[in-house]
Design an enzyme around this catalytic site. Structure first.
Site, PDB file in Angstrom:
ATOM      1  N   GLU A   5      -1.343   5.409  -4.797  1.00  0.00           N
ATOM      2  CA  GLU A   5      -2.555   4.617  -4.604  1.00  0.00           C
ATOM      3  C   GLU A   5      -3.602   5.450  -3.859  1.00  0.00           C
ATOM      4  O   GLU A   5      -4.743   5.578  -4.301  1.00  0.00           O
ATOM      5  CB  GLU A   5      -2.217   3.363  -3.807  1.00  0.00           C
ATOM      6  CG  GLU A   5      -3.424   2.510  -3.461  1.00  0.00           C
ATOM      7  CD  GLU A   5      -3.089   1.407  -2.474  1.00  0.00           C
ATOM      8  OE1 GLU A   5      -3.867   0.451  -2.393  1.00  0.00           O
ATOM      9  OE2 GLU A   5      -2.074   1.507  -1.767  1.00  0.00           O
ATOM     10  N   HIS A   6      -3.208   5.996  -2.712  1.00  0.00           N
ATOM     11  CA  HIS A   6      -4.090   6.848  -1.905  1.00  0.00           C
ATOM     12  C   HIS A   6      -3.476   8.243  -1.845  1.00  0.00           C
ATOM     13  O   HIS A   6      -2.321   8.391  -1.437  1.00  0.00           O
ATOM     14  CB  HIS A   6      -4.215   6.332  -0.468  1.00  0.00           C
ATOM     15  CG  HIS A   6      -4.664   4.915  -0.349  1.00  0.00           C
ATOM     16  ND1 HIS A   6      -3.800   3.891  -0.033  1.00  0.00           N
ATOM     17  CD2 HIS A   6      -5.883   4.349  -0.503  1.00  0.00           C
ATOM     18  CE1 HIS A   6      -4.462   2.753   0.016  1.00  0.00           C
ATOM     19  NE2 HIS A   6      -5.733   2.995  -0.264  1.00  0.00           N
ATOM     20  N   GLU A  43      -5.095  -0.993 -49.416  1.00  0.00           N
ATOM     21  CA  GLU A  43      -4.354  -1.837 -48.469  1.00  0.00           C
ATOM     22  C   GLU A  43      -4.011  -3.203 -49.061  1.00  0.00           C
ATOM     23  O   GLU A  43      -3.542  -4.085 -48.344  1.00  0.00           O
ATOM     24  CB  GLU A  43      -5.172  -2.001 -47.183  1.00  0.00           C
ATOM     25  CG  GLU A  43      -5.347  -0.676 -46.433  1.00  0.00           C
ATOM     26  CD  GLU A  43      -6.086  -0.821 -45.111  1.00  0.00           C
ATOM     27  OE1 GLU A  43      -6.597  -1.928 -44.825  1.00  0.00           O
ATOM     28  OE2 GLU A  43      -6.131   0.170 -44.359  1.00  0.00           O
ATOM     29  N   GLN A  74      -1.304   3.473   7.160  1.00  0.00           N
ATOM     30  CA  GLN A  74      -0.940   2.664   5.996  1.00  0.00           C
ATOM     31  C   GLN A  74       0.379   1.922   6.212  1.00  0.00           C
ATOM     32  O   GLN A  74       0.572   0.824   5.688  1.00  0.00           O
ATOM     33  CB  GLN A  74      -0.866   3.547   4.748  1.00  0.00           C
ATOM     34  CG  GLN A  74      -2.200   4.181   4.384  1.00  0.00           C
ATOM     35  CD  GLN A  74      -3.333   3.179   4.269  1.00  0.00           C
ATOM     36  OE1 GLN A  74      -3.293   2.282   3.429  1.00  0.00           O
ATOM     37  NE2 GLN A  74      -4.344   3.301   5.120  1.00  0.00           N
ATOM     38  N   ASP A 114     -11.005   2.626   3.150  1.00  0.00           N
ATOM     39  CA  ASP A 114     -10.685   1.213   3.364  1.00  0.00           C
ATOM     40  C   ASP A 114     -11.919   0.411   3.768  1.00  0.00           C
ATOM     41  O   ASP A 114     -11.981  -0.800   3.525  1.00  0.00           O
ATOM     42  CB  ASP A 114      -9.621   1.068   4.456  1.00  0.00           C
ATOM     43  CG  ASP A 114      -8.225   1.420   3.968  1.00  0.00           C
ATOM     44  OD1 ASP A 114      -8.018   1.422   2.744  1.00  0.00           O
ATOM     45  OD2 ASP A 114      -7.353   1.694   4.813  1.00  0.00           O
ATOM     46  N   HIS A 163       0.343  -1.818   7.430  1.00  0.00           N
ATOM     47  CA  HIS A 163      -0.022  -2.926   6.551  1.00  0.00           C
ATOM     48  C   HIS A 163       1.140  -3.894   6.336  1.00  0.00           C
ATOM     49  O   HIS A 163       0.972  -5.110   6.386  1.00  0.00           O
ATOM     50  CB  HIS A 163      -0.460  -2.398   5.187  1.00  0.00           C
ATOM     51  CG  HIS A 163      -1.901  -2.008   5.114  1.00  0.00           C
ATOM     52  ND1 HIS A 163      -2.919  -2.908   5.040  1.00  0.00           N
ATOM     53  CD2 HIS A 163      -2.480  -0.775   5.082  1.00  0.00           C
ATOM     54  CE1 HIS A 163      -4.074  -2.276   4.966  1.00  0.00           C
ATOM     55  NE2 HIS A 163      -3.839  -0.973   4.996  1.00  0.00           N
ATOM     56  N   THR A 185       0.808  -1.215   0.000  1.00  0.00           N
ATOM     57  CA  THR A 185       0.000   0.000   0.000  1.00  0.00           C
ATOM     58  C   THR A 185       0.848   1.275   0.000  1.00  0.00           C
ATOM     59  O   THR A 185       2.003   1.286   0.451  1.00  0.00           O
ATOM     60  CB  THR A 185      -0.950   0.011   1.209  1.00  0.00           C
ATOM     61  OG1 THR A 185      -1.901   1.064   1.053  1.00  0.00           O
ATOM     62  CG2 THR A 185      -0.180   0.201   2.512  1.00  0.00           C
TER      63      THR A 185
END
Length: 439
Positions: free
Chosen positions: A332-333, A418, A263, A364, A266, A241
């Site tokens: 992330e946060h 083409e 955080q 969370d 974690h 995290t």
């Protein structure tokens, strides 16, 4: 604790800001190599490899890998009533938030008789990883399963590590959350091996391959997703995290410190970063972190994260530089604790938490948003988990004869340019029979 990166008085380019970002790159590189070996082993040897990994990493042998039905009922009966109430409220809120993420089908009329329908179809089967190593996350059951259900996924399989203290069972709070959501396919598998099992399937334990693998985890879990990407769909690599707090001189150092520690607890590889224009706030946060972390339950883990190279206090001259640094970091946060938040200027973040009463902990658990978010800078290009993760956009094209006739010459011209004349002939063939009949 919390080293200082002083960027004041320097006119840094965007690449130089990116180079200043504190990240534990070596840890991620090592994780990818290890995870790739584990994934290959599971693909080759199946259950035997998984049992060896459970013994090595979880200290568990001889356990039921496929969770028996009785375990769910026992877990729900024993769960703390306060935890059950909180899970039920989280389910309610995340279901509301996820419903807003399902796009409505749209029919576009390109011209008379020419229409394209944009519709969204769920994957048939989703595999969800729920961590259970250093900490246990029943909230992650909610964050993964609810969006899948809202998207219309018919089958959801959960993998979560076996717990030695529970005799090799999946943690009962995780099983209780699964039961509340009506999920009865759960496997006692952890780490990169669990991701491999979901992606490849393991016939001997009744695990059929899934179409998409989602869920947070450590860097090994994130790396395993990279290893199976292409075989199955994956969400962003939600690894160890990250929190980045942007604060000015009006921020409360106590709150900033509490959020950084929240955080850091974690995982030892978690990233906690403060970017501030105020040297006074920086020093007060540093002192508050040192005082608070010593008394928190997971102090050893949090201290290791805060002392790691991935965590820092970054001093900048002004808010403009703080914004540029944050966008380069792509956390992330992201918490914005500024007198003038300027939210629209912060473009790269998994989720943005605005103001002193919107901590990451809210997201969370009970904000109604999703906590499975991209890490390692992937927020520059990858979204967090949502109902859309489990949906595939699909176009349905329908033209009638007149509408095709309008564009037939253009198709032939482009096909000839083409050197793919059969493409044009597939169009003109639809008009040849009628042309012959008219002649």
């Amino acid at each position: 604790m919390l080293r200082t990166i002083d960027l004041r008085g320097r006119a840094l380019t965007d690449p130089e800001l990116l180079a200043a970002v504190p990240r534990a790159q070596a840890a991620r590189a090592d994780a990818l190599a290890t995870a790739s070996r584990i994934v290959a082993d599971v693909a080759e040897r199946g259950e035997a490899a998984l049992r060896e990994q459970s013994e090595q990493f979880d200290g568990v042998t001889g356990h039921d890998i496929r969770v028996p039905a009785s375990h769910f009922d026992e877990a729900l009966a024993a769960v703390d009533p306060a935890v059950r109430t909180a899970l039920e409220e989280a389910i309610r809120r995340v279901r509301i938030g996820s419903a807003a993420q399902v796009p409505a089908p749209v029919v576009t009329e390109i011209g008379p008789g020419a229409r394209i329908e944009q519709r969204w179809r769920p994957v048939a089967r989703a595999g969800v990883y729920v961590p259970g190593g250093k900490a246990v996350y029943p909230s992650s059951v909610v964050m993964n399963v609810v969006p899948a259900q809202v998207a219309g996924v018919a089958q959801v399989a959960i993998a979560s590590p076996p717990q030695r203290e529970f005799g090799g069972r999946v943690h009962p709070d995780i099983l209780a959350a699964a039961r509340l959501l009506g999920v009865d396919e759960v496997y006692a598998l952890g780490g990169a091996g669990a991701v491999a099992a979901l992606a490849h399937g393991v016939e001997s334990i009744g695990l059929a391959p899934v179409d998409t693998v989602t869920g947070p985890g450590n860097n090994f879990v994130a790396a395993a997703k990279r290893a199976v990407a292409g075989l199955v769909g994956v969400d962003a690599e939600a690894g160890a995290t990250e929190i980045l707090v942007v604060a000015d001189d009006r921020a409360d150092p106590v709150l900033v410190a509490a959020d950084l520690i929240s955080q850091a607890e974690h995982d030892e590889q978690a990233s906690s970063v403060l970017v501030t224009t105020s040297s006074s706030v920086a020093e007060r946060v540093r002192a508050e972190v040192a005082a608070r972390v010593a008394t928190t339950r997971n102090s050893a883990r949090a201290i290791a994260a805060l002392e790691g190279q991935q965590s820092a206090i970054v001093l900048v001259d002004d808010v403009d530089t703080a914004i540029r640094f944050s966008n380069a970091y792509a956390p992330e946060h992201l918490e914005i604790i500024l007198a003038a938040p300027r939210v629209d200027d912060f473009t790269n973040a998994g989720a943005i938490f605005v103001g002193p009463y919107t901590p990451v902990s809210l997201g969370d658990y009970l904000a109604g948003s999703n906590h499975v978010l991209p890490t390692g800078g992937q927020a520059r290009y990858s979204p967090g988990l949502s109902a859309a993760t489990f949906l595939r956009p699909q176009q349905v094209i329908e033209y009638d004869r007149a509408a095709l006739a309008v564009v037939a010459d253009g198709i032939v011209a482009l096909a000839d340019a083409e050197a793919l004349p059969a493409h044009g002939e597939a169009v003109t063939a639809r008009f040849e029979a009628e042309a012959s009949a008219e002649a």
